[in-house]
Write an enzyme that holds these catalytic residues in place. Structure first.
Site, PDB file in Angstrom:
ATOM      1  CB  CYS A   2      45.253  36.816  26.265  1.00  0.00           C
ATOM      2  SG  CYS A   2      46.767  37.182  27.121  1.00  0.00           S
ATOM      3  NE  ARG A  27      41.221  39.838  22.340  1.00  0.00           N
ATOM      4  CZ  ARG A  27      40.279  40.285  23.152  1.00  0.00           C
ATOM      5  NH1 ARG A  27      39.122  40.625  22.667  1.00  0.00           N
ATOM      6  NH2 ARG A  27      40.486  40.381  24.441  1.00  0.00           N
ATOM      7  CD1 TRP A  75      50.178  41.469  23.559  1.00  0.00           C
ATOM      8  CD2 TRP A  75      50.002  41.920  25.746  1.00  0.00           C
ATOM      9  NE1 TRP A  75      50.652  42.732  23.763  1.00  0.00           N
ATOM     10  CE2 TRP A  75      50.558  43.034  25.095  1.00  0.00           C
ATOM     11  CE3 TRP A  75      49.812  41.979  27.119  1.00  0.00           C
ATOM     12  CZ2 TRP A  75      50.915  44.195  25.767  1.00  0.00           C
ATOM     13  CZ3 TRP A  75      50.169  43.128  27.795  1.00  0.00           C
ATOM     14  CH2 TRP A  75      50.717  44.231  27.119  1.00  0.00           C
ATOM     15  CG  ASN A 101      42.300  36.042  27.835  1.00  0.00           C
ATOM     16  OD1 ASN A 101      43.190  35.308  27.438  1.00  0.00           O
ATOM     17  ND2 ASN A 101      41.381  36.552  27.034  1.00  0.00           N
ATOM     18  N   GLY A 102      44.058  37.280  31.798  1.00  0.00           N
ATOM     19  CA  GLY A 102      44.028  37.959  33.093  1.00  0.00           C
ATOM     20  C   GLY A 102      45.320  37.719  33.851  1.00  0.00           C
ATOM     21  CD  GLU A 491      44.415  59.328  18.311  1.00  0.00           C
ATOM     22  OE1 GLU A 491      44.748  59.244  19.498  1.00  0.00           O
ATOM     23  OE2 GLU A 491      44.092  58.333  17.636  1.00  0.00           O
ATOM     24  CE  LYS A 495      46.173  55.778  16.290  1.00  0.00           C
ATOM     25  NZ  LYS A 495      45.057  56.048  17.151  1.00  0.00           N
ATOM     26  CD  GLU A 498      48.505  53.274  18.556  1.00  0.00           C
ATOM     27  OE1 GLU A 498      47.900  52.369  19.125  1.00  0.00           O
ATOM     28  OE2 GLU A 498      47.920  54.135  17.867  1.00  0.00           O
ATOM     29  CG  HIS A 514      56.813  77.281  28.333  1.00  0.00           C
ATOM     30  ND1 HIS A 514      57.166  78.403  29.053  1.00  0.00           N
ATOM     31  CD2 HIS A 514      55.662  77.586  27.694  1.00  0.00           C
ATOM     32  CE1 HIS A 514      56.254  79.337  28.874  1.00  0.00           C
ATOM     33  NE2 HIS A 514      55.330  78.873  28.049  1.00  0.00           N
ATOM     34  CE  LYS A 613      40.670  48.049  18.137  1.00  0.00           C
ATOM     35  NZ  LYS A 613      41.101  49.414  17.772  1.00  0.00           N
TER      36      LYS A 613
HETATM   37  C1  F6R Z   1      45.469  53.681  20.138  1.00  0.00           C
HETATM   38  C2  F6R Z   1      44.587  52.750  20.786  1.00  0.00           C
HETATM   39  C3  F6R Z   1      44.576  52.721  22.272  1.00  0.00           C
HETATM   40  C4  F6R Z   1      43.128  52.657  22.773  1.00  0.00           C
HETATM   41  C5  F6R Z   1      43.113  52.455  24.286  1.00  0.00           C
HETATM   42  C6  F6R Z   1      41.703  52.461  24.833  1.00  0.00           C
HETATM   43  O1  F6R Z   1      45.376  53.595  18.758  1.00  0.00           O
HETATM   44  O2  F6R Z   1      43.888  52.021  20.163  1.00  0.00           O
HETATM   45  O3  F6R Z   1      45.241  53.816  22.810  1.00  0.00           O
HETATM   46  O4  F6R Z   1      42.471  53.814  22.397  1.00  0.00           O
HETATM   47  O5  F6R Z   1      43.731  51.246  24.604  1.00  0.00           O
HETATM   48  O6  F6R Z   1      40.941  51.452  24.266  1.00  0.00           O
HETATM   49  P1  F6R Z   1      39.376  51.436  24.408  1.00  0.00           P
HETATM   50  O7  F6R Z   1      38.840  52.568  23.621  1.00  0.00           O
HETATM   51  O8  F6R Z   1      38.953  50.112  23.870  1.00  0.00           O
HETATM   52  O9  F6R Z   1      39.066  51.598  25.865  1.00  0.00           O
END
Ligand code: F6R
Length: 618
Positions: A2, A27, A75, A101-102, A491, A495, A498, A514, A613
């Site tokens: 949010c 975000r 959100w 927010n929260g 990773e 990606k 996502e 395994h 984000k």
């Molecule tokens: C993946 C991504 C998330 C963040 C995670 C931690 O592309 O962006 O997995 O890496 O939410 O976010 P930060 O680094 O802001 O603590």
């Protein structure tokens, strides 16, 4: 997650609010709304979907003049994605409006009590209890002022919040309050106030108008009026706050001709690494100088164990750091997902140091892990990008990433920058222990070359795009790697998931036999990270196993490796570097692959569905 925006000043609030909301779009959100105080009353608009939907509603109206207003991107957590649930929310009279927010944990109990006292709720949200509680406080203490009325309401709340509040009856007051949900006050008039304030959950929302901000701390309430600001805590004690200057420029929040922020940020990785390591490698000493750790050198020298915590991409960077620190700095390291770390009972030992990695510096689980460790007397460090963020402020010492804002929801440049900083930390801690000067010099000089090597890989973008198109119809992918490139495999899979919504699984290649190998057939491509390093022969064997089962293979291999070509269907080459630094290179093709795969599937890769984000809820 949010986003909150608020404005009080001399300018028309509405365009500033909408612009602020747009700047926080990255975000992640599913609905949006605004409330503006006008001489004739409060005007509000709410819409499901993108800010454009809200803008269309607003465009149909004219003459919405008002210099005090609040806005929100939601959100969903409590209640579906509907206009009724979009913020801001009002009390029964429609005078008090709140954006939040929260999560209010005791909302259902409060809602029952308020309903029993005759309050009528219009949404399913937890937030709506707040305006009703403020309404009651205003009735009980009509002379107290909005700040005090909000304080009385907040005293009844259990949970987390960043809020902005306005009241039709107080047209010269905007209230902001924070508890575990980031909030800052932008001082308008070019940083001199001049009767103008912004409130935002994210600095990028106010950057165009001011760089002078005050970060609110947990339990603080700010009363903002054209005459100035006053910050106090829930116990009415005045808090003296100093403003800080944000170094990011407004231009950094633009796409610069790239189709998406994600693509701009991938192409920005060489520069991001340059910025993260600039002035920090001391070649002649074979070491690293990290200003933010100057006061922590003694603690690091005595440290017996490093506990790394992070979420998602930051966690993957931490896993690479674990290999580096153990191999070159000879210190035991344990890396954990912050949300697991905080909920199990971590057993701390004397000499433990906790290292939190977080781009945003606001991830709730990572922050909670820091607080848990601090509470147990553990020394805490941070690797953080956002200056002034909660984790940056709450850790004892730390290293800033200096990569500018990362706007694309899928983290790219933050990841490689975190890995580069972990390499610097390895140099620093390693040289305090048994790392030789020669090894330190070697790591330092190879790290310096990384940005140019990344540029070489980026030149292959067109070929990578073609490979993404070739596998466009695949519904599942494996990403396989070993040692330093196991976290890269995780990773790469993250990606792809996502931004393309296609299933991908990252796996240690040694684990394949395994269980996961049962999945392999001609429909399931495996992306194998097979640089010429200590695990090369083992990776080749794993690729043979896949090939024997007719699984298509895309290999990420070291330049000049012809053997891989005989096994893999497609090969993307990366330049040679030190084994510990290969993740900085091998991840780039995976990021580009995921980007093009997502775009070819028609997705908005900068705003993937359901994602945020900065994850400020637990
Ligand atoms: C993946 C991504 C998330 C963040 C995670 C931690 O592309 O962006 O997995 O890496 O939410 O976010 P930060 O680094 O802001 O603590």
């Amino acid at each position: 997650m949010c986003g909150i925006i608020g404005y009080i000043g001399k300018r028309q609030a509405l365009p500033l609010l909408v612009e602020g909301l747009r700047r926080m779009e990255y975000r992640g959100y599913d609905s949006a709304g605004v409330a503006v105080a006008m001489p004739s009353g409060i005007f509000t608009a709410h819409a499901v979907g993108m800010i454009n939907a809200l803008d269309e509603k607003l465009a149909a109206l004219s003459g919405l003049a008002g210099t005090l207003g609040i806005g929100h991107t939601r959100w969903a957590t409590h209640g579906g994605v509907t206009e009724q649930n979009a913020h801001p929310h009002a009390d029964c009279t429609g005078d008090v409006w709140v954006a939040h927010n929260g999560i209010i944990e005791n909302y259902s109990e409060l809602k029952n009590e308020l309903t029993a006292r005759g309050h009528v709720f219009r949404s399913e949200t937890d937030t709506e209890v707040l305006p009703h509680l403020i309404e009651e406080a205003a009735r009980a203490y009509p002379e107290a002022g909005l700040g005090e009325q909000v304080r009385v309401a907040l005293q009844k709340i259990i949970g987390t919040y960043g809020i902005v509040v306005l009241d039709r009856r107080a047209p010269e007051t905007l209230i902001a309050a924070r508890n575990f949900s980031p909030l800052l006050i932008g001082i308008g008039g070019g940083g001199i106030g001049d009767g103008e304030y912004f409130v935002a959950s994210d600095a990028s929302a106010v950057l165009k108008h001011t760089k002078e901000v005050i970060y609110l701390d947990d339990g603080e309430i700010a009363v903002l009026t054209p005459r100035g600001h006053h910050v106090s805590d829930l116990g009415r004690n005045t808090r003296t706050k100093t403003s800080e200057r944000i170094e990011w420029t407004d231009d950094e929040v633009k796409k610069d001709g790239y189709a998406h922020f994600m693509l701009k940020e991938i192409h920005g990785e060489p520069e991001a690494i340059e910025n993260s390591i600039r002035g920090r490698i001391v070649l002649e000493e074979g070491g690293a100088r990290l200003g933010g750790l100057a006061d922590a050198l003694g603690v690091l020298r005595e440290a017996q164990r490093i506990l790394i915590v992070g979420c998602g991409t930051a966690y993957h960077a931490g896993r690479i750091g674990e290999y580096m620190l153990e191999e070159y700095a000879s210190i035991p390291v344990e890396t954990d997902i912050a949300s697991e770390f905080r909920y199990r009972k971590p057993v701390f030992r004397p000499g433990d140091v906790l290292l939190a990695i977080s781009q945003s510096g606001e991830t709730a689980d990572t922050l909670a892990a820091v607080r848990e460790a601090k509470q147990k007397g553990v020394f805490t460090l941070g690797i953080v990008n956002v200056v002034g963020s909660s984790i940056a402020r709450e850790t004892h010492a730390g290293v800033y990433q200096h990569i500018g804002p990362e706007i694309g929801v899928a983290s790219t440049k933050a990841f490689t920058s975190q890995v580069a900083i972990l390499a610097l930390l390895t140099l620093l801690v390693g040289r305090q222990r048994d790392m030789s000067l020669v090894t330190g010099e070697r790591i330092g000089s190879e790290l310096k070359k990384i940005p140019d090597l990344m540029r070489e890989i980026l030149k292959q973008e067109r070929a990578i795009k073609k490979i993404a198109a070739k596998y466009k119809n695949a519904q599942n992918f494996f990403f396989l790697g070993r040692k330093y490139n196991l976290p890269v495999a995780l990773e790469g899979a993250l990606k792809l998931k996502e931004i393309s919504y296609v299933h991908a699984e990252g796996c240690g290649a040694g684990e394949l036999k395994h269980g996961p190998i049962a999945m392999i057939d001609k429909h399931l491509p495996s992306i194998c990270i097979v640089p010429h390093d200590s695990t090369y022969e083992k990776m080749i064997s794993n690729m043979e196993e896949i090939r024997a089962r007719k699984g298509p293979i895309i290999a990420i291999a070291t330049e000049g490796d012809e053997r891989v070509q005989t096994i893999a269907d497609d090969v993307i080459y990366i330049p040679k570097t030190l084994e510990m630094l290969t993740p900085l290179l091998s991840v780039i093709p995976l990021q580009l692959f995921a980007y093009h795969f997502g775009v070819q599937h028609g997705h908005d890769v900068d705003k993937p569905r359901n994602l945020a984000k900065s994850v400020t809820v637990e």
